[in-house]
Structure formats: C-alpha cells, structure tokens
Design an enzyme around this catalytic site. Structure first.
Site, mmCIF file in Angstrom:
data_model
loop_
_atom_site.group_PDB
_atom_site.id
_atom_site.type_symbol
_atom_site.label_atom_id
_atom_site.label_comp_id
_atom_site.label_asym_id
_atom_site.label_seq_id
_atom_site.Cartn_x
_atom_site.Cartn_y
_atom_site.Cartn_z
ATOM 1 N N SER A 71 -9.530 -17.474 3.848
ATOM 2 C CA SER A 71 -10.980 -17.343 3.742
ATOM 3 C C SER A 71 -11.519 -16.256 4.659
ATOM 4 O O SER A 71 -11.072 -16.111 5.798
ATOM 5 C CB SER A 71 -11.659 -18.664 4.108
ATOM 6 O OG SER A 71 -11.392 -19.656 3.160
ATOM 7 N N HIS A 115 -18.508 -19.879 6.044
ATOM 8 C CA HIS A 115 -17.891 -21.172 6.346
ATOM 9 C C HIS A 115 -16.816 -21.068 7.431
ATOM 10 O O HIS A 115 -16.221 -22.074 7.820
ATOM 11 C CB HIS A 115 -17.349 -21.836 5.071
ATOM 12 C CG HIS A 115 -16.082 -21.249 4.528
ATOM 13 N ND1 HIS A 115 -16.059 -20.330 3.501
ATOM 14 C CD2 HIS A 115 -14.794 -21.471 4.847
ATOM 15 C CE1 HIS A 115 -14.800 -20.009 3.220
ATOM 16 N NE2 HIS A 115 -14.011 -20.700 4.018
ATOM 17 N N ASP A 175 -21.956 -17.233 0.833
ATOM 18 C CA ASP A 175 -20.925 -17.470 1.848
ATOM 19 C C ASP A 175 -20.476 -16.150 2.467
ATOM 20 O O ASP A 175 -19.404 -15.622 2.159
ATOM 21 C CB ASP A 175 -19.743 -18.209 1.219
ATOM 22 C CG ASP A 175 -18.756 -18.712 2.257
ATOM 23 O OD1 ASP A 175 -19.123 -18.766 3.444
ATOM 24 O OD2 ASP A 175 -17.619 -19.050 1.875
#
Length: 248
Positions: free
Chosen positions: A204, A66, A110
């Site tokens: 992230s 992402h 992910d």
C-alpha cells in the site's frame, strides 16, 4: 495437467517462499530510486506497520492515507530493508497530510503527503518520480508496473528485497463489478483477472508507474490477493497536491 504443473511450480518456487509480490520478481537493486519504505506506529501498535511510498519532492513523499500513524519514519535508497545499506537515508516525517475527504469506510480519497524533517540527498540511489500531466493518457490494456516490500499471498512472510510486477490496466467495469465503492473518477483498475499478478498487503502507498510516470497509488483489493485491484488515480488529485505543496 498444465495448470497443475504451473500451480506446483509456484508452490515449490524458492522465490515465492521468499515472499515476493504476487507473480512478480525481485527488482534490480536501486532501479527504482524513488521508492520509499515507510514504518509507522498505528495507535500504539507493535511491531510497527509498514507501507510503500515514493519521493515527489526532495522533502515530500506521496503515499496512501490509510498508512497514517502517530509516528512515521521513511527510508529512501533501500533495496534490502532488513540490512543497513550504505545507500539508505532514514528520515522522520515532520507532518502527515492525508486528503481532507479521505474516508476509511468507503476507501475514497486514499492519498497522503508526508513532509520530511529535512531534504533527502539526491544521488543515484535517491531520485524523484514524475507526477501525471495532461498529456499522460491511460487506456485499458496498457502495461504498467508496481513495486513494494509487501507479503506473499496468504502468508505473513515479508520479503527482504524490493519486488516488482507488471500489471495491465483494466476497464473500469472490471472493478465496478467486484468492488461496491469503486469510483472511476478517482480510482484505477489494474491487474489482469486471468493472471496471478498483483500487489498485496504491505505494498500500500507505493506507485503504479506507467511510462515512467506515477499514475496510481496502491490502494486495496480482495483478501485472497487476486486481480484486479484498486489504485488511487493520482491525476484526479493533482490540484490538491499542487496546492498543498505550495503551503508546506
């Protein structure tokens, strides 16, 4: 009364105002030489978004899918990303390879490999991080750590310097009860719900490190910054990683 004093000290802490990982502290400069700082443009967004990542080959960074953008730039060897440190190496990404089954709606798979335009120069500021092997076992209660330049809870303030935090692995049930799409086969649950320690927005793509091995990738969690949070389980993707690395 004790709880009030703890909350008050957190609210007044200069370190908290500086924007650290929730419940963490500033890392010793260059103590995590595998860390990568990613700036990317997402659908002509401005200013650029940012994520974390980590170097697994001289020309490859592992991160979250992402964190994909039309252009991605990687900074290695950084501690303070707001300064131009002599240790830093800025390298553009030539090719981004998200997992072919990444699903943004269900948060599955992910994970993404970034091929750099040229090899990074290995030195005391820039080093590789080991990926998990069959002998690297995990268990609930094991203490791991995460690091990043992500924001403090419910604030748009980002830290200048790398922050780190210790996180305990949790039984899968802790995340299954909180996240409808949690998959224990491909995800890890980390962060004690009884403590205020967590990764947050902007972290992230960074690694969850257990005994000097990257076991997870910072993935997602509740918007209030509470624990536990979900991490991509790297061991589940080792066949894909190895196969892709042979091709790029």
């Amino acid at each position: 009364m004790l709880l009030f004093l703890v909350l008050l000290s957190f609210a007044l802490s200069p370190r908290a105002e500086a924007g650290e990982i929730i419940g963490g502290h500033e890392a010793k400069p260059h103590s995590r030489p595998y860390m990568a700082y990613l700036e990317y443009i997402y659908e002509k967004s401005y200013p650029p978004q940012h994520c974390g990542g980590f170097l697994i080959r001289e020309d490859v960074v592992l991160t979250a899918a992402h964190c994909h953008g039309s252009t991605i730039n990687v900074t290695l060897g950084a501690h303070n990303v707001k300064q131009k440190e002599r240790s830093q190496q800025d390298i553009p990404v030539s090719k981004a390879i998200p997992h072919p089954k990444y699903n943004a709606k269900t948060f599955s798979n992910d994970i993404m490999l970034l091929k750099l335009k040229h090899n990074a120069k290995m030195n005391k500021y820039v080093k590789l991080l080991k990926l998990p092997g069959s002998r690297n076992k995990l268990w609930p209660g094991q203490v791991c750590s995460a690091a990043g330049w992500g924001q403090v809870a419910l604030s748009e303030t980002f830290p200048d310097s790398l922050q780190e935090v210790e996180l305990k692995l949790q039984a899968d049930e802790e995340c299954e009860s909180r996240f409808i799409h949690y998959n224990p086969k491909t995800q890890l649950c980390a962060g004690d719900p009884k403590t205020r320690k967590a990764t947050f927005k902007g972290d992230s793509g960074g690694p969850l490190v257990c005994k000097d091995v990257a076991q997870g990738i910072v993935h997602y969690g509740k918007n209030d910054g509470s624990s536990p949070r979900v991490y991509t389980r790297i061991s589940s993707f080792m066949p894909w990683i190895k196969n892709t690395l042979r091709k790029i």
